[in-house]
Scaffold this motif. Structure first.
Motif, PDB file in Angstrom:
ATOM      1  N   SER A   1       0.851  -1.193   0.000  1.00 54.24           N
ATOM      2  CA  SER A   1       0.000   0.000   0.000  1.00 54.24           C
ATOM      3  C   SER A   1       0.887   1.242   0.000  1.00 54.24           C
ATOM      4  N   GLU A   2       0.382   2.293  -0.622  1.00 55.89           N
ATOM      5  CA  GLU A   2       1.115   3.556  -0.691  1.00 55.89           C
ATOM      6  C   GLU A   2       0.113   4.698  -0.671  1.00 55.89           C
ATOM      7  N   GLU A   3       0.434   5.753   0.041  1.00 51.94           N
ATOM      8  CA  GLU A   3      -0.488   6.880   0.161  1.00 51.94           C
ATOM      9  C   GLU A   3       0.313   8.172   0.281  1.00 51.94           C
ATOM     10  N   THR A   4      -0.199   9.215  -0.339  1.00 52.54           N
ATOM     11  CA  THR A   4       0.386  10.551  -0.199  1.00 52.54           C
ATOM     12  C   THR A   4      -0.651  11.455   0.434  1.00 52.54           C
ATOM     13  N   ALA A   5      -0.287  12.086   1.540  1.00 52.35           N
ATOM     14  CA  ALA A   5      -1.235  12.929   2.272  1.00 52.35           C
ATOM     15  C   ALA A   5      -0.486  14.069   2.937  1.00 52.35           C
ATOM     16  N   GLY A   6      -1.209  15.121   3.238  1.00 54.36           N
ATOM     17  CA  GLY A   6      -0.613  16.258   3.921  1.00 54.36           C
ATOM     18  C   GLY A   6      -0.988  16.292   5.390  1.00 54.36           C
ATOM     19  N   PHE A   7      -0.153  16.919   6.190  1.00 53.29           N
ATOM     20  CA  PHE A   7      -0.510  17.170   7.588  1.00 53.29           C
ATOM     21  C   PHE A   7       0.148  18.463   8.050  1.00 53.29           C
ATOM     22  N   PHE A   8      -0.454  19.064   9.037  1.00 54.75           N
ATOM     23  CA  PHE A   8       0.029  20.329   9.583  1.00 54.75           C
ATOM     24  C   PHE A   8       0.726  20.076  10.911  1.00 54.75           C
ATOM     25  N   SER A   9       1.959  20.537  11.017  1.00 58.05           N
ATOM     26  CA  SER A   9       2.720  20.431  12.260  1.00 58.05           C
ATOM     27  C   SER A   9       2.743  21.797  12.932  1.00 58.05           C
ATOM     28  N   ASP A  10       2.329  21.836  14.209  1.00 55.97           N
ATOM     29  CA  ASP A  10       2.255  23.115  14.921  1.00 55.97           C
ATOM     30  C   ASP A  10       3.552  23.473  15.642  1.00 55.97           C
ATOM     31  N   GLY A  11       4.608  22.685  15.405  1.00 56.78           N
ATOM     32  CA  GLY A  11       5.891  22.997  16.016  1.00 56.78           C
ATOM     33  C   GLY A  11       6.146  22.295  17.333  1.00 56.78           C
ATOM     34  N   CYS A  12       5.213  21.469  17.788  1.00 53.97           N
ATOM     35  CA  CYS A  12       5.426  20.742  19.045  1.00 53.97           C
ATOM     36  C   CYS A  12       5.992  19.361  18.739  1.00 53.97           C
TER      37      CYS A  12
END
Length: 410
Positions: free
Chosen positions: A324-335
């Motif tokens: 399986s392979e997936e491309t997705a985005g996520f937001f890092s708040d710096g913690c």
């Protein structure tokens, strides 16, 4: 003496008309291997006939049963294992029955989980039933979309679509029930009209949690199908929008689904001013579980220098084959917390085999990373071992790096 006329004192006519087979046997051998055969030949209701008809067992399955009784050999094939399981239970040969279940478990996947569930309930095999439910709960969408789903009996259909722990969009359940009803119409040689499909489903239709769909999903799906009546469609539309909602014949509560488990392999998290960096290189780790699990995604570290957006390409492979392979985005708040990235569908991982988890991140180069890594972690009763991967080109290994978490079902 197996399947040999020499000194045989009984014959079995096995199978239904047209596909029967006459099989020779020896009462003594059968009687010492099966209490049912012992009673058949020596009990108060002993058979004294030279030929015994067994219409409910397939010839190949009966021969597999006899081979075990005569030779202590287990010879199973994919197309005969279920009938052999039936025969071994009918004649109370527990070791052969267990061998059948183990054979089925090794071949169990979302492709055959529903039909095997139907068979396991018929044979009253609790272990196989439990394993089938594990697959269906974790990989619900794949299981319901598999070709074999439309072949289950109505009792199994009801058991599946009423199950609280299914992890799936309700529209998938509705579409699966619609496909099953159409297939049932064709099996009974009637036109697959809306009225006939409703008749095939019966009260199973009212186990589908239609009101839990998004309004747009309902409008484009069930409302446009021929399964619902006009009155039902109007009532459900009113239910979506009215303050005082009408009574519906469909359940309105969402399914509970499964709770994912998270295996964290590091004991501490750190960052330094000059690492950890992402430059399109691969972070990778190998893992092996002692029980079957379903990998749903990975927990990843984000930016150590303030808020940042990432694009992550995650991959799961075994022996070089991408599962399986997936491309997705996520937001890092710096913690320093981890951020989950999910596969579209959980991936089945068998016990005792090493799999490779990989991730390539594109975003703020400097990030947190794990330290004091563990080579073995026990998570909710599952023991998972880790080892370094040759695919890792960014420094991730057992002791430190990225991919701090495996998110899974079991």
């Amino acid at each position: 003496m197996f399947n040999n006329e020499l000194l045989s004192d009984v014959h079995f006519i096995v199978g239904i008309n047209g596909v029967t087979k006459r099989i020779p046997a020896h009462k003594y051998v059968l009687a010492i291997g099966s209490s049912v055969f012992f009673a058949m030949f020596n009990g108060d209701l002993a058979e004294n006939k030279d030929e015994i008809h067994i219409p409910d067992v397939e010839p190949k399955a009966f021969l597999a049963l006899l081979r075990y009784l005569y030779c202590d050999e287990v010879c199973l094939e994919a197309d005969t294992v279920l009938p052999t399981l039936y025969a071994s239970k009918k004649y109370i040969v527990p070791y052969l029955a267990q061998a059948c279940v183990e054979f089925l478990e090794t071949s169990l996947s979302y492709k055959n989980a529903c039909i095997l569930l139907s068979q396991s309930c018929l044979f009253e095999d609790a272990d196989l039933t439990h394993r089938c439910w594990e697959v269906i709960d974790a990989q619900t969408e794949l299981s319901l979309c598999a070709d074999g789903f439309t072949d289950v009996d109505i009792k199994t259909l009801k058991a599946i679509i009423s199950r609280e722990s299914l992890s799936v969009n309700e529209l998938v359940v509705f579409d699966a029930a619609d496909r099953w009803a159409e297939a049932e119409c064709l099996r009974k040689d009637v036109e697959p009209s809306g009225i006939n499909k409703r008749e095939m489903l019966g009260d199973a239709l009212f186990l589908i949690r239609i009101p839990t769909m998004l309004l747009q999903e309902f409008a484009d799906g069930p409302a446009m199908s021929d399964l619902l009546t006009k009155e039902e469609i109007i009532s459900i539309f009113v239910w979506y929008s009215a303050t005082k909602k009408p009574e519906l014949t469909y359940p309105t509560e969402r399914r509970r689904g499964l709770t994912p488990h998270c295996c964290h392999r590091f004991q501490s998290t750190a960052y330094r001013s000059n690492q950890w960096r992402y430059r399109g290189r691969c972070d990778s780790i190998q893992f092996m579980a002692d029980k079957r699990i379903f990998i749903a995604g990975y927990g990843l570290y984000g930016s150590s220098t303030g808020a940042a957006n990432y694009k992550a390409n995650i991959k799961l492979s075994h022996n070089g084959v991408v599962l399986s392979e997936e491309t997705a985005g996520f937001f890092s708040d710096g913690c320093s917390k981890t951020f989950s990235v999910w596969f579209k569908n959980p991936v089945q991982c068998e016990p005792g085999l090493f799999y490779t988890a990989s991730a390539i991140l594109d975003g703020n180069e400097l990030s947190y990373f794990g330290q004091e890594g563990l080579s073995e972690v026990v998570c909710d009763g599952i023991t998972i071992q880790f080892q370094c991967s040759i695919d890792s080109t960014n420094g991730t290994g057992v002791q430190g790096g990225q991919i701090p978490e495996l998110v899974f079902y079991h």
